[in-house]
Design an enzyme around this catalytic site. Structure first.
Site, PDB file in Angstrom:
ATOM      1  N   LYS A  53       0.986  -1.167  -0.104  1.00 10.19           N
ATOM      2  CA  LYS A  53       0.025  -0.142   0.106  1.00 10.19           C
ATOM      3  C   LYS A  53       0.871   1.337   0.037  1.00 10.19           C
ATOM      4  O   LYS A  53       0.628   2.096  -0.870  1.00 10.19           O
ATOM      5  CB  LYS A  53      -0.905  -0.012   1.313  1.00 10.19           C
ATOM      6  N   GLN A  97      -4.665  -1.920   9.702  1.00 11.31           N
ATOM      7  CA  GLN A  97      -4.325  -3.222   9.132  1.00 11.31           C
ATOM      8  C   GLN A  97      -4.963  -4.420  10.023  1.00 11.31           C
ATOM      9  O   GLN A  97      -4.784  -4.248  11.216  1.00 11.31           O
ATOM     10  CB  GLN A  97      -3.078  -3.304   8.831  1.00 11.31           C
ATOM     11  N   ASP A 120     -11.217   2.509   4.356  1.00 11.53           N
ATOM     12  CA  ASP A 120     -11.358   0.976   4.162  1.00 11.53           C
ATOM     13  C   ASP A 120     -12.804   0.828   4.082  1.00 11.53           C
ATOM     14  O   ASP A 120     -13.482  -0.142   3.354  1.00 11.53           O
ATOM     15  CB  ASP A 120     -10.707   0.201   5.195  1.00 11.53           C
TER      16      ASP A 120
END
Ligand code: NAP
Length: 293
Positions: A53, A97, A120
């Protein structure tokens, strides 16, 4: 043989489009969009995801920062980091994450993310807004699959879509998005309690398989000419490969590719689109497109 849906090439094209927009923002005196990531502990796969990322951010001219916290981080400490990121005006969007270490309550941490920065799309606010068809951040994988479908000009209106797997980050949002007005598919969402699953899948014009079982979708389940989107990622030991492993999906690719009209390969299908979607959401955050600044 099927036509390959080349997620790598499509994702590169989208990256070029994003890079041009970022350059334009900078030319107009604005800051580059800034994506932050928080990683807790030493999970190898998580570290790989965060590193890719970060690399993707840099490739389009975005700023990226990574907060690496030790495995011993307490829930309270992580919530403090979340609070800091929520209030830092330099950061447009951030991700936590997953998975988090077992002693930390994931739901509590996700609930603390400010929806405006939740690129997200994991918070209940963004999930609820997606369900209602309001502007929101769509989770990266389903968003990437929708882009693949659009850019590969796959007809969706009136088509039977079967989504296998009902996770909150892939299957369930996929089912919602495919049934939206404008996409207009008729959707069946299958899971581990579904009866006669092969029979249901055989009626699908488009199959999205996201269950986490390597090679689960076999050719006999696929209607000739159907489109197959394979979300699964499995690292399989392979002494013949220089890396010692190969990446495979939830579909039995070689056999399914003989029946399907189009198929996403693994790797190089959905995976690269997931990362690019995160960049798209970060760009939207920086421009205040979802939640006006
Ligand atoms: P998950 O949270 O483990 O959910 C799996 C889903 O599959 C559940 O809904 C489960 O049903 C269903 N399922 C399991 N076995 C089944 C069976 N035999 N028949 C029918 N349904 C079954 O998985 P996920 O997070 O959605 O991930 C799925 C896969 O996609 C994994 O391989 C993951 O690594 C991969 N993935 C890839 C990307 C990417 O960027 N390409 C992104 C995310 C995930 P129940 O609900 O009944 O338990």
């Amino acid at each position: 043989m099927s036509k390959i849906i080349d997620g790598k090439a499509i994702s590169e094209q989208i990256k070029r489009e994003i890079a041009a927009e970022v350059a334009n923002m900078i030319d107009h005196g604005q800051n580059a969009p800034h994506l932050a990531a928080v990683i807790v502990g030493d999970d190898g796969a998580s570290k790989t995801y965060v590193a890719s990322k970060e690399k993707a951010c840099h490739s389009v001219g975005m700023t990226s920062s990574v907060y690496r916290l030790p495995e011993s981080t307490t829930e309270a400490e992580l919530l403090q980091t979340v609070e800091f990121l929520n209030n830092d005006p330099e950061i447009d969007g951030y991700i936590i994450q997953l998975p988090l270490p077992k002693h930390i309550n994931e739901e509590k941490v996700i609930a603390a993310i400010k929806p405006e920065k939740d690129v997200d799309g994991f918070t209940s606010v963004n999930a609820g807004r997606m369900q209602l068809g309001l502007p929101c951040y769509i989770p990266a994988t389903p968003n990437g699959i929708m882009e693949l479908i659009k850019r590969s000009e796959i007809e969706t209106s009136g088509k039977n879509v079967v989504v296998i797997g009902r996770s909150n980050i892939v299957g369930t949002p996929m089912a919602i998005l495919m049934s939206r007005k404008g996409i207009d598919s008729t959707v069946t969402l299958c899971h581990s309690r579904t009866k006669n699953l092969p029979e249901i899948v055989r009626h699908a014009d488009i199959v999205v398989v996201a269950i986490g079982k390597q090679g689960f979708l076999t050719a006999d389940m696929v209607k000739p000419g159907a489109v197959v989107i394979d979300v699964g990622i499995h690292r399989i030991e392979d002494p013949t490969s220089p890396k010692g492993y190969k990446i495979m999906g939830d579909a039995d690719y070689d056999e399914v590719a003989k029946v399907a009209s189009m198929i996403t390969p693994v790797p190089g299908g959905v995976g690269p689109m997931t990362i690019v979607s995160l960049l798209q959401n970060t760009l939207k955050a920086a421009k205040g497109e979802v939640y006006p600044k």
